[in-house]
Each structure stands twice: as C-alpha cells, then as structure tokens.
Design an enzyme around this catalytic site. Structure first.
Site, mmCIF file in Angstrom:
data_model
loop_
_atom_site.group_PDB
_atom_site.id
_atom_site.type_symbol
_atom_site.label_atom_id
_atom_site.label_comp_id
_atom_site.label_asym_id
_atom_site.label_seq_id
_atom_site.Cartn_x
_atom_site.Cartn_y
_atom_site.Cartn_z
ATOM 1 N N ARG A 11 0.791 -1.148 0.558
ATOM 2 C CA ARG A 11 -0.095 0.880 0.427
ATOM 3 C C ARG A 11 1.305 1.267 -0.155
ATOM 4 O O ARG A 11 0.790 2.459 -0.764
ATOM 5 C CB ARG A 11 -1.414 -0.251 1.439
ATOM 6 C CG ARG A 11 -2.135 0.581 0.987
ATOM 7 C CD ARG A 11 -1.998 2.079 1.837
ATOM 8 N NE ARG A 11 -1.255 2.186 3.075
ATOM 9 C CZ ARG A 11 -0.513 2.407 3.907
ATOM 10 N NH1 ARG A 11 0.071 3.668 3.152
ATOM 11 N NH2 ARG A 11 -0.011 2.598 4.512
ATOM 12 N N LEU B 239 10.071 15.448 1.540
ATOM 13 C CA LEU B 239 10.002 15.474 2.499
ATOM 14 C C LEU B 239 10.719 16.014 3.728
ATOM 15 O O LEU B 239 11.786 16.796 4.102
ATOM 16 C CB LEU B 239 8.598 15.874 3.133
ATOM 17 C CG LEU B 239 7.744 16.804 3.628
ATOM 18 C CD1 LEU B 239 7.780 18.876 2.500
ATOM 19 C CD2 LEU B 239 6.368 16.898 3.910
ATOM 20 N N THR B 240 10.946 14.576 4.717
ATOM 21 C CA THR B 240 11.046 14.810 5.766
ATOM 22 C C THR B 240 13.088 14.261 5.383
ATOM 23 O O THR B 240 13.556 14.537 4.814
ATOM 24 C CB THR B 240 10.794 13.237 6.123
ATOM 25 O OG1 THR B 240 9.779 12.988 6.151
ATOM 26 C CG2 THR B 240 11.186 13.331 7.854
ATOM 27 N N GLU B 241 13.684 15.351 6.298
ATOM 28 C CA GLU B 241 14.322 15.439 6.866
ATOM 29 C C GLU B 241 15.166 14.333 8.001
ATOM 30 O O GLU B 241 14.576 14.514 9.206
ATOM 31 C CB GLU B 241 15.265 16.576 6.461
ATOM 32 C CG GLU B 241 14.893 17.285 4.867
ATOM 33 C CD GLU B 241 15.407 18.926 5.565
ATOM 34 O OE1 GLU B 241 15.856 19.313 6.316
ATOM 35 O OE2 GLU B 241 15.005 19.243 4.124
ATOM 36 N N GLN C 20 -14.970 -18.432 26.770
ATOM 37 C CA GLN C 20 -15.142 -17.140 26.241
ATOM 38 C C GLN C 20 -14.179 -15.531 26.151
ATOM 39 O O GLN C 20 -14.462 -14.912 25.837
ATOM 40 C CB GLN C 20 -16.655 -16.786 28.457
ATOM 41 C CG GLN C 20 -17.396 -17.709 27.562
ATOM 42 C CD GLN C 20 -18.340 -17.275 29.456
ATOM 43 O OE1 GLN C 20 -18.255 -16.603 29.607
ATOM 44 N NE2 GLN C 20 -19.409 -18.021 29.164
ATOM 45 N N GLU D 50 3.331 9.878 7.509
ATOM 46 C CA GLU D 50 1.492 11.094 6.909
ATOM 47 C C GLU D 50 1.409 11.780 8.746
ATOM 48 O O GLU D 50 0.311 11.829 8.678
ATOM 49 C CB GLU D 50 1.203 9.683 6.843
ATOM 50 C CG GLU D 50 1.351 9.259 4.942
ATOM 51 C CD GLU D 50 1.814 9.621 4.372
ATOM 52 O OE1 GLU D 50 1.313 11.243 4.636
ATOM 53 O OE2 GLU D 50 2.438 9.391 3.203
ATOM 54 N N THR E 55 2.646 11.761 12.921
ATOM 55 C CA THR E 55 2.040 10.814 14.091
ATOM 56 C C THR E 55 1.402 11.076 14.898
ATOM 57 O O THR E 55 0.181 12.060 14.161
ATOM 58 C CB THR E 55 3.698 11.378 15.238
ATOM 59 O OG1 THR E 55 3.175 12.003 15.183
ATOM 60 C CG2 THR E 55 4.525 11.175 14.286
ATOM 61 N N PHE F 192 1.460 22.900 18.678
ATOM 62 C CA PHE F 192 2.540 22.804 17.918
ATOM 63 C C PHE F 192 3.460 22.767 18.548
ATOM 64 O O PHE F 192 4.547 22.121 18.533
ATOM 65 C CB PHE F 192 2.459 22.743 16.366
ATOM 66 C CG PHE F 192 1.002 22.140 15.659
ATOM 67 C CD1 PHE F 192 1.480 21.031 14.811
ATOM 68 C CD2 PHE F 192 0.041 22.901 15.864
ATOM 69 C CE1 PHE F 192 0.438 20.172 14.508
ATOM 70 C CE2 PHE F 192 -0.808 21.414 15.338
ATOM 71 C CZ PHE F 192 -0.886 21.348 14.657
HETATM 72 C C1 LIG Z 1 8.758 3.781 6.932
HETATM 73 C C2 LIG Z 1 8.800 5.234 6.328
HETATM 74 C C3 LIG Z 1 8.652 5.040 5.308
HETATM 75 C C4 LIG Z 1 8.839 7.079 5.022
HETATM 76 N N1 LIG Z 1 8.251 7.288 4.280
HETATM 77 C C5 LIG Z 1 8.357 8.664 4.119
HETATM 78 C C6 LIG Z 1 8.736 9.128 2.276
HETATM 79 O O1 LIG Z 1 7.657 8.872 1.412
HETATM 80 N N2 LIG Z 1 8.442 10.887 2.650
HETATM 81 C C7 LIG Z 1 8.349 11.772 3.222
HETATM 82 O O2 LIG Z 1 8.959 12.493 3.107
HETATM 83 N N3 LIG Z 1 9.012 10.955 4.597
HETATM 84 C C8 LIG Z 1 8.210 9.129 4.977
HETATM 85 N N4 LIG Z 1 8.582 8.932 6.401
HETATM 86 C C9 LIG Z 1 9.408 10.268 7.231
HETATM 87 C C10 LIG Z 1 8.000 10.197 8.601
HETATM 88 O O3 LIG Z 1 6.826 10.980 7.450
HETATM 89 C C11 LIG Z 1 8.488 11.003 9.816
HETATM 90 O O4 LIG Z 1 9.289 9.564 10.046
HETATM 91 C C12 LIG Z 1 7.020 11.581 10.765
HETATM 92 O O5 LIG Z 1 6.936 12.728 10.044
HETATM 93 C C13 LIG Z 1 8.354 11.658 11.442
HETATM 94 O O6 LIG Z 1 9.242 11.963 12.044
HETATM 95 P P1 LIG Z 1 10.003 11.635 12.657
HETATM 96 O O7 LIG Z 1 9.851 10.234 12.369
HETATM 97 O O8 LIG Z 1 11.418 12.662 12.462
HETATM 98 O O9 LIG Z 1 9.485 11.744 14.130
HETATM 99 P P2 LIG Z 1 10.236 13.177 15.139
HETATM 100 O O10 LIG Z 1 9.668 14.521 14.200
HETATM 101 O O11 LIG Z 1 11.763 13.367 16.048
HETATM 102 O O12 LIG Z 1 8.952 13.067 16.454
HETATM 103 C C14 LIG Z 1 9.403 12.418 17.633
HETATM 104 C C15 LIG Z 1 8.276 12.284 18.731
HETATM 105 O O13 LIG Z 1 7.797 13.652 19.033
HETATM 106 C C16 LIG Z 1 6.462 13.862 18.918
HETATM 107 N N5 LIG Z 1 6.249 15.237 18.480
HETATM 108 C C17 LIG Z 1 6.664 15.484 16.944
HETATM 109 N N6 LIG Z 1 5.670 16.924 17.329
HETATM 110 C C18 LIG Z 1 5.331 17.925 18.200
HETATM 111 C C19 LIG Z 1 4.901 18.416 19.415
HETATM 112 N N7 LIG Z 1 4.684 19.269 19.004
HETATM 113 N N8 LIG Z 1 4.359 18.373 20.623
HETATM 114 C C20 LIG Z 1 4.804 16.755 21.283
HETATM 115 N N9 LIG Z 1 4.071 15.716 20.072
HETATM 116 C C21 LIG Z 1 5.242 16.261 19.062
HETATM 117 C C22 LIG Z 1 6.181 12.567 17.300
HETATM 118 O O14 LIG Z 1 5.052 12.998 17.041
HETATM 119 C C23 LIG Z 1 7.083 11.417 17.743
HETATM 120 O O15 LIG Z 1 6.578 10.927 18.423
HETATM 121 C C24 LIG Z 1 8.697 7.644 6.553
HETATM 122 C C25 LIG Z 1 8.636 7.120 7.706
HETATM 123 C C26 LIG Z 1 9.027 5.321 7.992
HETATM 124 C C27 LIG Z 1 9.316 5.031 9.099
#
Ligand SMILES: Cc1cc2nc3c(=O)[nH]c(=O)nc-3n(C[C@H](O)[C@H](O)[C@H](O)COP(=O)(O)OP(=O)(O)OC[C@H]3O[C@@H](n4cnc5c(N)ncnc54)[C@H](O)[C@@H]3O)c2cc1C
Length: 388
Positions: free
Chosen positions: A94, A135-137, A283, A367, A369, A387
């Site tokens: 998917r 998008l993600t870094e 049950q 997409e 968390t 945020f």
């Molecule tokens: C298998 C996989 C495929 C992916 N594919 C793509 C892709 O194709 N393109 C792309 O661009 N990205 C992709 N991603 C990235 C994904 O979108 C990010 O991992 C996600 O947005 C979370 O970012 P992070 O892992 O850096 O976590 P972080 O942003 O570091 O978050 C860490 C923790 O902090 C929490 N947090 C964040 N902000 C707040 C807040 N304001 N208040 C309280 N808690 C908060 C989060 O919920 C999380 O629990 C993929 C990730 C995975 C695992």
C-alpha cells in the site's frame, strides 16, 4: 456459515456497486498473486518494485483517483478500498501505491506545469516510472517547516543541496518530488533521479515495512532547470495538500491490515484445540474477537463516511486526521491482540499478524504521527495551535 467481522456490520451495503467491483478485483489480485510471496519479501527485505509497479499500473491502481493523463479517475472511496485490499496484503504494498499515486503523482497533477504532467503522469500511471516524495529530513520530521534542504538560483537554473530521510521508493524511483527552502518560500522540484549529484542510498535493518524500499535522498549540488519547479505550490501548503491525500488512503489501508489479522485469527482459533475444545469456544477468546470486530467495524464506518465526504468535495484535513489517528491506532491494537490469540505461532511469518503489527508501527509514525494528528484535532476543537 459464520459471519466475517465486516460482514456482520453489513458495511458492503454502503459501498456503490462500481466501487465494490474495483475492490473485489484488487482483493483477488492480492489474494492470488501477492499473498503467496509477501512473507518472503518481508523476510528478505527485498521486493521486485519495478515488476510490481507495472502489475499495479496494469490494474489501473496508480494515481487511480486522479483524472486524465492515463489515470483511472475512480472515486476517492474506490481508491480507499483499493488501499484497504493492498494493505490486507502488506502495508509495504500500500505504501508503494500511496507514495506513487497520492504523493508523487498527486504533487505533479495538482501543482505541476502542463509539461511536467505530460512528461511524467502517463508513465507513472502504468508503472513504467516510479516516483518518490522527499519531505522529511534527518532533523525535521514532524516539523518540515524547519527543513535545511536549500534551492538557490543560478542563472535560470536551480541548485539543490541537502538530505532527505525515510523516503519510500527512494532507491527505485525514476523521479523525485523534492521539497526545498528557497529565499522566498518552500518550493517543490521535479527531479529525475539520474540527475548528476542525486543519490538515494537504501536504509537497511528495518524491523517494519520490510517489503518496502526506504531511502535517504542525498542532493549534492543537484542542478535542475527552471522548468523543474512545481509552479502551483509555494509554502508548506504544497506538500501538506499531498499528505492529506495519502493520509486518506491510510484511513482505509490500516483497516485492511487489521481485517487480515482478525480473519486469520478467527480461523486459527476455530482450528486450535486447547485443553479439550477449540480456542474459539472460550468466552475470553470470544470477548477479544467481539471487541476487535467492534473497532474494525467502527473504523470502516468512519472510513466510508470520510470517503463520501471526499467524493462530495467536502473533506477537511482535520477530518482526515480523525480517521488516520483512530484507524491506525485501532489497527495496531487489533494486530497485537490477535497475536496473543495465536500465541507462539503468532510470532512467525507463517501467519501475517506480527508482520502487520510491525508494519503498522511505521504507519503510526508516517504521514503525521498520532501526536501530530491529536494536535490537529485539538486545534480544530479549541482554535489553539499547540504544536510549539
Ligand atoms: C517506513 C517509513 C517511510 C516513510 N516514508 C516517507 C516518505 O516517503 N516521504 C517523507 O517525506 N517522509 C517519509 N517518512 C517519514 C515520516 O513522515 C516521519 O518519520 C514522521 O513525519 C515523523 O518524523 P520523525 O520520525 O522525524 O519524528 P519526530 O518528528 O522526531 O517526532 C518524535 C516524537 O515527537 C512527537 N512530536 C512531534 N511534534 C510534537 C509536538 N508538537 N508535541 C508533542 N509531540 C510531538 C512525535 O509524535 C514523535 O512521537 C517515512 C517514515 C517511515 C518510518
């Protein structure tokens, strides 16, 4: 004959015939062609992405809810139902389709120039070209506005520098939609992956979404022409509009994984003899099955409701957050509960439940968390952005 969990809810009655026919075609394809191979792809962490994308393209599943340029132009609900069937196979499948259709193709379809659309969409729709969405870094996931990837002008060209992380399809992509900060605002760029300075090393050692390619994108002074910029997207709303599309698919998709776990578990519990009778006759087991069925059915009703809103052009991003938060959270809870019923057998790849549970860990994170979706919903309810 026993009822299936969703059969008991009677949700099929809410699905238009045409959408149901599409759903059934995808279900057959996943059952017959993909399910026999999925556990091996997961175990070896290798998928034949190119072969798969051609097959998915020949079924019309890539960018299926988009109009024109070789796309099937189905309803949003049909797209959601297809996502559900694909994820009943594996979240990795998917993900391939979501990233191709809802992120890479949608970005070009919605924000691209006519030239970009003509160049990429027809090839992407048939699976001849694979796309990814960067998008993600490494240091900016939930807060993409902080991105460090830069695009600077050099004459008519743009030069891109930076690193993207966790990018689905990255190493197998022909084209990357890359988001970068410019002197003005965040802009999107359509970057052929054979452009000098572009590389996409694959991320290994994943315990989740192993049947999916995940990569880093390294942009080392990648020079692209002025025509590479997406003219219709300026600012973070560009990538966010694409994420909303993909999240919609996940609202349905996650339920596919949950349904597969639950159906597998009901069958297992019927066969497995514990003490002197089937596990399904206890049950405690039935209480678990009933509770899981409730959450699956409620999630399905929510998904179909959101599908109808989307088809009517009335779906708001915060409503997509309701669906993504609830359905992924419940799906992972169902997968874990099913694992308890399968007990030791549940930890193997002989059964799909732990594979689904592990995959859903990624689906919970990408997409947006769960926490980010809680904040989106909180903002909609209170008018206060929490945020930061
Ligand atoms: C298998 C996989 C495929 C992916 N594919 C793509 C892709 O194709 N393109 C792309 O661009 N990205 C992709 N991603 C990235 C994904 O979108 C990010 O991992 C996600 O947005 C979370 O970012 P992070 O892992 O850096 O976590 P972080 O942003 O570091 O978050 C860490 C923790 O902090 C929490 N947090 C964040 N902000 C707040 C807040 N304001 N208040 C309280 N808690 C908060 C989060 O919920 C999380 O629990 C993929 C990730 C995975 C695992």
């Amino acid at each position: 004959m026993n009822q299936t969990p969703l059969g008991l809810f009677g949700t099929d009655a809410l699905i238009p015939d045409e959408d149901r026919a599409i759903r059934d075609t995808v279900r057959r394809f996943v059952e017959e062609k993909l399910k026999p191979r999925l556990a091996d792809w997961y175990e070896s962490a290798q998928i034949p992405a190119r072969e798969l994308s051609r097959e998915l393209g020949s079924l019309g599943l890539l960018g299926m809810h988009l109009e024109g340029y070789g796309c099937a132009g189905t309803s949003a609900t049909a797209y959601g139902l297809a996502c559900m069937e694909l994820e009943a196979g594996d979240s990795g499948l998917r993900s391939l389709v979501s990233v191709q259709g809802s992120l890479a193709m949608y970005a070009i379809w919605k924000h691209g120039s006519e030239e970009q659309k003509q160049e990429w969409l027809p090839r992407m729709a048939v699976g001849e070209a694979i796309g990814c969405f960067g998008l993600t870094e490494p240091d900016f996931g939930s807060n993409p506005a902080g991105m460090r990837t830069r695009a600077r002008r050099d004459g008519d060209d743009w030069i891109l520098t930076g690193t993207k992380m966790w990018i689905t399809n990255g190493s197998v992509a022909d084209v990357a939609v890359v988001w970068a900060q410019t002197d003005d605002r965040i802009r999107g760029f359509v970057v052929p992956t054979d452009t000098r300075g572009f590389s996409a090393p694959e991320i290994k050692k994943k315990m989740s979404l192993r049947a999916s390619v995940t990569s880093e994108l390294v942009l080392d002074d990648v020079r692209v022409p002025a025509t590479a910029v997406l003219p219709g997207a300026a600012g973070l709303s560009g990538p966010l509009s694409c994420l909303s599309e993909a999240r919609f698919g996940i609202v349905f998709g996650a339920l596919g994984a949950a349904r597969d776990c639950l159906e597998t578990t009901i069958e297992y519990a019927g066969d497995r003899q514990i003490f002197d009778k089937p596990l399904a006759a206890y049950q405690l087991t039935q209480a678990k099955l009933a509770d899981m069925t409730l959450e699956l059915g409620k999630g399905m009703l929510l998904a179909l409701h959101l599908g109808r809103l989307k088809d009517a052009g009335k779906l708001e991003p915060a409503q997509v957050s309701l669906g993504k938060l609830n359905n992924v959270r419940e799906a992972i809870a169902i997968a874990r509960e099913c694992r308890t019923i399968l007990a030791a057998a549940g930890i193997t790849l002989e059964y799909p439940v732990m594979r689904h549970a592990n995959n859903l860990e990624s689906v919970l994170t990408y997409e947006g968390t769960s926490e980010v979706h809680q904040l989106v919903i909180g903002q909609a309810l209170t008018g206060q952005a929490a945020f930061r």
